[in-house]
Structure formats: structure tokens, C-alpha cells
Scaffold this active site. Structure first.
Site, PDB file in Angstrom:
ATOM      1  N   GLU A  46      -5.124 -13.456  -7.720  1.00 29.88           N
ATOM      2  CA  GLU A  46      -4.985 -12.279  -8.581  1.00 29.88           C
ATOM      3  C   GLU A  46      -3.569 -11.700  -8.515  1.00 29.88           C
ATOM      4  O   GLU A  46      -2.940 -11.443  -9.537  1.00 29.88           O
ATOM      5  CB  GLU A  46      -5.980 -11.184  -8.178  1.00 29.88           C
ATOM      6  N   ASN A  50      -0.632 -11.808 -11.367  1.00 29.95           N
ATOM      7  CA  ASN A  50      -0.054 -10.570 -11.904  1.00 29.95           C
ATOM      8  C   ASN A  50       1.467 -10.599 -11.865  1.00 29.95           C
ATOM      9  O   ASN A  50       2.120 -10.169 -12.828  1.00 29.95           O
ATOM     10  CB  ASN A  50      -0.567  -9.350 -11.124  1.00 29.95           C
ATOM     11  N   ARG A 105      -6.922 -11.191 -20.783  1.00 33.63           N
ATOM     12  CA  ARG A 105      -6.977 -10.712 -19.400  1.00 33.63           C
ATOM     13  C   ARG A 105      -8.167  -9.755 -19.331  1.00 33.63           C
ATOM     14  O   ARG A 105      -8.460  -9.056 -20.297  1.00 33.63           O
ATOM     15  CB  ARG A 105      -5.695  -9.965 -18.999  1.00 33.63           C
TER      16      ARG A 105
HETATM   17  N1  ADP Z   1       3.044  -7.363 -10.666  1.00 31.99           N
HETATM   18  C1  ADP Z   1       2.894  -6.577 -11.755  1.00 31.99           C
HETATM   19  N2  ADP Z   1       3.960  -6.225 -12.511  1.00 31.99           N
HETATM   20  C2  ADP Z   1       3.804  -5.431 -13.606  1.00 31.99           C
HETATM   21  N3  ADP Z   1       2.614  -4.962 -14.032  1.00 31.99           N
HETATM   22  C3  ADP Z   1       1.511  -5.281 -13.323  1.00 31.99           C
HETATM   23  C4  ADP Z   1       1.590  -6.108 -12.152  1.00 31.99           C
HETATM   24  N4  ADP Z   1       0.334  -6.238 -11.655  1.00 31.99           N
HETATM   25  C5  ADP Z   1      -0.480  -5.541 -12.478  1.00 31.99           C
HETATM   26  N5  ADP Z   1       0.209  -4.966 -13.482  1.00 31.99           N
HETATM   27  C6  ADP Z   1      -0.346  -4.082 -14.549  1.00 31.99           C
HETATM   28  O1  ADP Z   1      -1.629  -3.656 -14.141  1.00 31.99           O
HETATM   29  C7  ADP Z   1      -2.623  -4.014 -15.120  1.00 31.99           C
HETATM   30  C8  ADP Z   1      -3.936  -4.323 -14.444  1.00 31.99           C
HETATM   31  O2  ADP Z   1      -3.848  -5.484 -13.634  1.00 31.99           O
HETATM   32  P1  ADP Z   1      -5.176  -6.317 -13.313  1.00 31.99           P
HETATM   33  O3  ADP Z   1      -6.193  -5.379 -12.754  1.00 31.99           O
HETATM   34  O4  ADP Z   1      -4.810  -7.495 -12.482  1.00 31.99           O
HETATM   35  O5  ADP Z   1      -5.695  -6.772 -14.754  1.00 31.99           O
HETATM   36  P2  ADP Z   1      -5.130  -7.909 -15.745  1.00 31.99           P
HETATM   37  O6  ADP Z   1      -4.202  -8.803 -14.975  1.00 31.99           O
HETATM   38  O7  ADP Z   1      -6.355  -8.630 -16.196  1.00 31.99           O
HETATM   39  O8  ADP Z   1      -4.424  -7.180 -16.861  1.00 31.99           O
HETATM   40  C9  ADP Z   1      -1.997  -5.184 -15.879  1.00 31.99           C
HETATM   41  O9  ADP Z   1      -2.527  -5.312 -17.183  1.00 31.99           O
HETATM   42  C10 ADP Z   1      -0.518  -4.796 -15.880  1.00 31.99           C
HETATM   43  O10 ADP Z   1      -0.227  -3.870 -16.906  1.00 31.99           O
HETATM   44 MG    MG Z   2      -4.504  -9.511 -13.117  1.00 31.51          MG
END
Ligand code: ADP
Ligand code: MG
Lengths: 141, 104
Positions: A46, A50, A105
């Protein structure tokens, strides 16, 4: 016991599998159950996904940083990117919240990290990057 | 590592998922899936999890993306051979409000 390892790799999606297998292998010294190994693989996947998908917006020429530390029965996993960062971390952690719904996502990444680990800390700054730190205690068998 | 297979039966596409459902592999499956949906008249999609040994939240995106496609054609999405762990993940994330399990 204390043991540490760190690793840096390209922001390519092939490395999602690489990263989770490496951390799972490092964690075996704590003698985890199969379920605990699956939990660790899932959260690493995960956080690395990300970094690649959101942090670096799928550009493949950047670096993702991974650090693991075992202290007694606890494993701490840190995943870091120098990508776009998160403006509102609390909002990003909300179940089903995603900024990329058109990419299918699910917005459940942070929710899984929170559910499967004992501790989750997210440090992020817009345009500077994101650090995700997670801890899990593996009971001695 | 096992690859994904596709089989068309009547107007149902059976997707035999490969072993690791992460973002990398799901992106590939999504591309292949949209090709099938363009080429053939497909109503229902069955995702067969028999060979799946790893799944993160990308699997939820795959199933829900398939569901969004299928409802456009008045069809449905079904899941088969779900392991206990994957079942827990789907239950936890509310996927069963939209798709059901089937035996194949
Ligand atoms: N490493 C990262 N850099 C920038 N934005 C991030 C990062 N990790 C998460 N995000 C933001 O947080 C949101 C939620 O992340 P997550 O719960 O993993 O859901 P998803 O990956 O399915 O969108 C993402 O849609 C993104 O906008
Ligand atoms: Mg994610």
C-alpha cells in the site's frame, strides 16, 4: 535484539512486489505467523504503491526509500518519497477517500495500514514529499 | 508467477486472476479487460480468485471498476474461489453490497 536495514529503489510499479517480499523476508527473524506476514506484505504494498502512484505520479525515474528496524518484538517500517506531498493528511486517511478515482483506486490504502498495523504515522508536506511510519508487534512464539 | 486468463462463455467473461493482485498487475488486467469489453458483447464478469495468493487494496479497485462497467450493460460482477483473507478484505471494505460470490 536490534536489527536495521534500508533500501532505495526506482519508482517503478514492478518494485511494489520487490519491496513487500524484501520486508517479509526481513521480518521472518521475528518468527511471524503467515497471517502477520500477509499483513506486513499488504501494508508495504500500500505505502510503496502510494509513493509511486500519488507521490511521483507514475513517473519512473525517482527513488522510493524503505527502512526497517526490528527492536525486540517490534518491527518498524518507514517508506518515504520526495514527491508531491499531501495537503491534508487526516482527510487522505479517511476510508474511501482518493484523489484518483478515475484510476480505479479504492481509497482504502491508509485504512488498511491503520487496521493491519499497531501504529501509523504520516508526515507530509506539499511539494516536499511523504513519510509513512508503521509499527507492528510480533508476539514471541 | 501465474498470469491472468480470460474465457468467454455466452455473454459472461471469466477472468482467472493471476497470483498477485497489486497495483502493477491490476493495471495490466484493467487494460486487458477493457480490450475484451470493447471487442465482445459482455454482460457479466466473473473474477476467479482460485490462484490469488496476494491482494492489496488494488483488488478492490479492480472489482469495483468491473462492477461500474457491468452495470452499464445491465450485467453483474461475481467472485469465485475467494480465500478467507480476501473474503475478510472484501467484507471490511463493503464490496459485497455490489457484487456477490458464485461457485464455478
Ligand atoms: N505518498 C503519497 N504522496 C502523495 N499523496 C498521497 C501519498 N499517499 C497517499 N496520498 C493521498 O492520499 C489519498 C488516499 O490514499 P489511499 O488511502 O492509499 O487511497 P488510494 O491510493 O486508493 O487513493 C490518495 O488518493 C492521495 O491523494
Ligand atoms: Mg493507496
Amino acid at each position: 535484539m536490534k536489527n536495521q536495514m534500508s533500501l532505495e529503489f526506482d519508482s517503478r510499479s514492478e518494485n511494489e512486489a520487490f519491496a513487500r517480499v524484501v520486508v517479509a523476508a526481513f521480518a521472518t527473524q521475528l518468527n511471524p505467523t503467515l497471517e502477520e506476514i500477509d499483513d506486513i506484505k499488504t501494508v508495504v504494498s500500500e505505502a510503496v504503491t502510494n509513493a509511486i502512484v500519488h507521490g511521483y505520479e507514475q513517473k519512473e525515474e525517482y527513488k522510493v526509500f524503505l527502512q526497517c528496524e526490528i527492536t525486540e518484538q517490534t518491527i518498524q517500517i518507514t517508506i518515504m518519497d520526495y514527491g508531491v506531498g499531501i495537503e491534508d493528511v487526516e482527510k487522505a486517511k479517511t476510508p474511501m477517500y482518493t484523489t484518483k478515482p478515475y484510476m480505479n483506486r479504492s481509497g482504502m490504502g491508509f485504512t488498511f495500514m491503520e487496521a493491519l498495523m499497531d501504529e501509523l504515522e504520516v508526515y507530509s508536506k506539499k511539494d516536499e514529499g511523504t513519510t509513512v511510519k508503521m509499527k507492528k508487534r510480533i508476539e514471541a512464539k | 508467477m501465474k498470469r491472468t486468463s480470460y474465457k468467454l462463455e455466452d455473454r459472461t467473461l471469466i477472468v482467472g486472476l493471476g497470483s498477485e493482485l497489486d497495483h502493477h498487475n491490476v493495471s495490466i488486467i484493467n487494460k486487458e479487460l477493457s480490450k475484451y469489453l470493447q471487442m465482445y458483447i459482455i454482460k457479466n464478469i466473473i473474477f476467479d480468485f482460485n490462484d490469488v495468493t496476494f491482494m492489496d487494496s488494488s483488488g478492490i479497485g479492480l472489482v469495483m471498476g468491473g462492477y461500474k462497467q457491468a452495470v452499464l450493460y445491465g450485467g453483474s460482477v461475481m467472485l469465485s474461489n475467494i480465500s478467507e483473507r480476501v473474503d475478510r478484505i472484501f467484507a471490511f471494505s463493503g464490496v459485497y453490497r455490489f457484487v456477490s460470490k458464485v461457485e464455478i
